[in-house]
Design an enzyme around this catalytic site. Structure first.
Site, PDB file in Angstrom:
ATOM      1  N   GLY A  19       0.797  -1.225   0.000  1.00 30.03           N
ATOM      2  CA  GLY A  19       0.000   0.000   0.000  1.00 30.03           C
ATOM      3  C   GLY A  19       0.828   1.273   0.000  1.00 30.03           C
ATOM      4  O   GLY A  19       0.679   2.131  -0.876  1.00 30.03           O
ATOM      5  N   ALA A  98       9.987  -1.696   2.317  1.00 29.05           N
ATOM      6  CA  ALA A  98       9.581  -3.093   2.560  1.00 29.05           C
ATOM      7  C   ALA A  98       9.539  -3.345   4.063  1.00 29.05           C
ATOM      8  O   ALA A  98      10.380  -2.847   4.814  1.00 29.05           O
ATOM      9  CB  ALA A  98      10.566  -4.044   1.895  1.00 29.05           C
ATOM     10  N   TYR A 163       9.329  -6.115  15.876  1.00 24.41           N
ATOM     11  CA  TYR A 163       9.066  -5.102  14.829  1.00 24.41           C
ATOM     12  C   TYR A 163       9.494  -3.726  15.336  1.00 24.41           C
ATOM     13  O   TYR A 163      10.194  -2.980  14.636  1.00 24.41           O
ATOM     14  CB  TYR A 163       7.566  -5.139  14.513  1.00 24.41           C
ATOM     15  CG  TYR A 163       7.072  -4.098  13.541  1.00 24.41           C
ATOM     16  CD1 TYR A 163       7.163  -4.306  12.162  1.00 24.41           C
ATOM     17  CD2 TYR A 163       6.470  -2.921  13.981  1.00 24.41           C
ATOM     18  CE1 TYR A 163       6.678  -3.360  11.267  1.00 24.41           C
ATOM     19  CE2 TYR A 163       5.983  -1.974  13.093  1.00 24.41           C
ATOM     20  CZ  TYR A 163       6.085  -2.195  11.735  1.00 24.41           C
ATOM     21  OH  TYR A 163       5.609  -1.261  10.846  1.00 24.41           O
TER      22      TYR A 163
END
Ligand SMILES: NC(=O)c1ccc[n+]([C@@H]2O[C@H](COP(=O)([O-])OP(=O)(O)OC[C@H]3O[C@@H](n4cnc5c(N)ncnc54)[C@H](OP(=O)(O)O)[C@@H]3O)[C@@H](O)[C@H]2O)c1
Length: 251
Positions: A19, A98, A163
């Protein structure tokens, strides 16, 4: 007459089938750059390239020669970056977009998943900066690298530990490289998006979460692309760490 700020420039956008990456690629193309859409899955990249070409319509004439292409790579593999810079010799902009999300507590996460998250969200960015930065240095025409980090680099959210660590690592990398590469005319910046409407946040946009965001809504991919375009074009932007989260970082 329209002016194209990025005419004659080449931009590599990783995660360009996703997106935010696709919105950034589209924005660079609209500003006149030739865009390399990079990502892991060839079929997704081919679809994105077809969409981009359709959006751009017919070639706009000789004053704006553009050619867009795809490049398949896993950003976490250094050798894959070697192939990317061999195939693309004149890169002016690299956007490291990415990334992969995490949705599990640290206690439940196995070694392979940790390695995968670090590869997509941090190692890949380090390798991209190293390999494309080296090409930019050798070319002696400067350049600009923009890393897409996350609000979660700063804000604690359950189930996002690895993350978040990787995205915080991107900020350290950005700051160190902005000092290291400036003498070569290479600027390094980062954007920290909050919650943005994409596949990655599909199903998350409930009223309760939206209410916590001072502006009361998720952002759009094109709003992130605006921020990236600003950093690409502003020649004084170096180590610019730009929050784009509707104010969520403030509360
Ligand atoms: N959406 C949000 O709310 C939000 C908020 C803050 C930060 N971000 C960051 O913004 C970036 C883009 O997010 P998005 O929402 O656009 O996600 P998305 O729609 O899920 O797209 C992710 C993209 O990254 C690619 N990718 C993932 N791992 C890769 C790897 N190892 N090598 C090459 N390509 C890889 C995917 O390609 P394949 O599908 O082929 O693997 C895809 O093109 C990510 O870095 C994300 O962490 C997003």
């Amino acid at each position: 007459m329209a002016s194209y700020a990025l005419a004659g420039k080449k931009a590599v956008i990783t995660g360009a089938s996703g997106g935010i990456g696709f919105a950034i690629a589209s924005r660079f193309a609209k500003e006149g750059a030739s865009v390399v859409l990079a990502g892991r899955t060839r079929s997704k990249l081919q679809r994105s390239l077809a969409e981009l070409q359709e959006m751009m319509g017919e070639p706009r004439g000789l004053e704006l020669p553009q050619s867009h292409s795809i490049h398949c790579l896993d950003v976490g593999e250094m050798r894959a970056w070697g192939r990317l810079i061999k195939d693309n010799k004149e890169i002016d902009y690299l956007v490291n977009c990415a990334g992969e999300p995490q949705n599990s507590l640290l206690l439940r996460i196995d070694e392979e998943t940790v390695d995968g998250l670090l590869a997509s969200n941090l190692r890949g960015v380090i390798f991209g900066c190293k390999m494309v930065g080296r090409q930019m240095m050798a070319r002696r025409r400067g350049g600009c690298i923009i890393n897409i980090s996350s609000l979660l680099a700063h804000k604690g959210v359950i189930g996002t530990s690895v993350y978040a660590a990787a995205k915080a690592g991107q900020l350290g990398l950005t700051t160190a490289l902005s000092a290291e590469l400036a003498k070569h005319g290479i600027r390094v910046n980062a954007v920290l998006p909050g919650y943005i409407e994409t596949d990655m946040t599909d199903g998350l946009a409930n009223k309760e979460l939206q209410k916590k965001i001072p502006l009361g809504r998720f952002g759009t991919a094109s709003e992130v692309a605006d921020a990236v375009a600003f950093l690409a074009k502003n020649e004084y932007a170096n180590n610019c760490i730009l929050n784009l989260d509707g104010g969520l970082s403030a509360v």
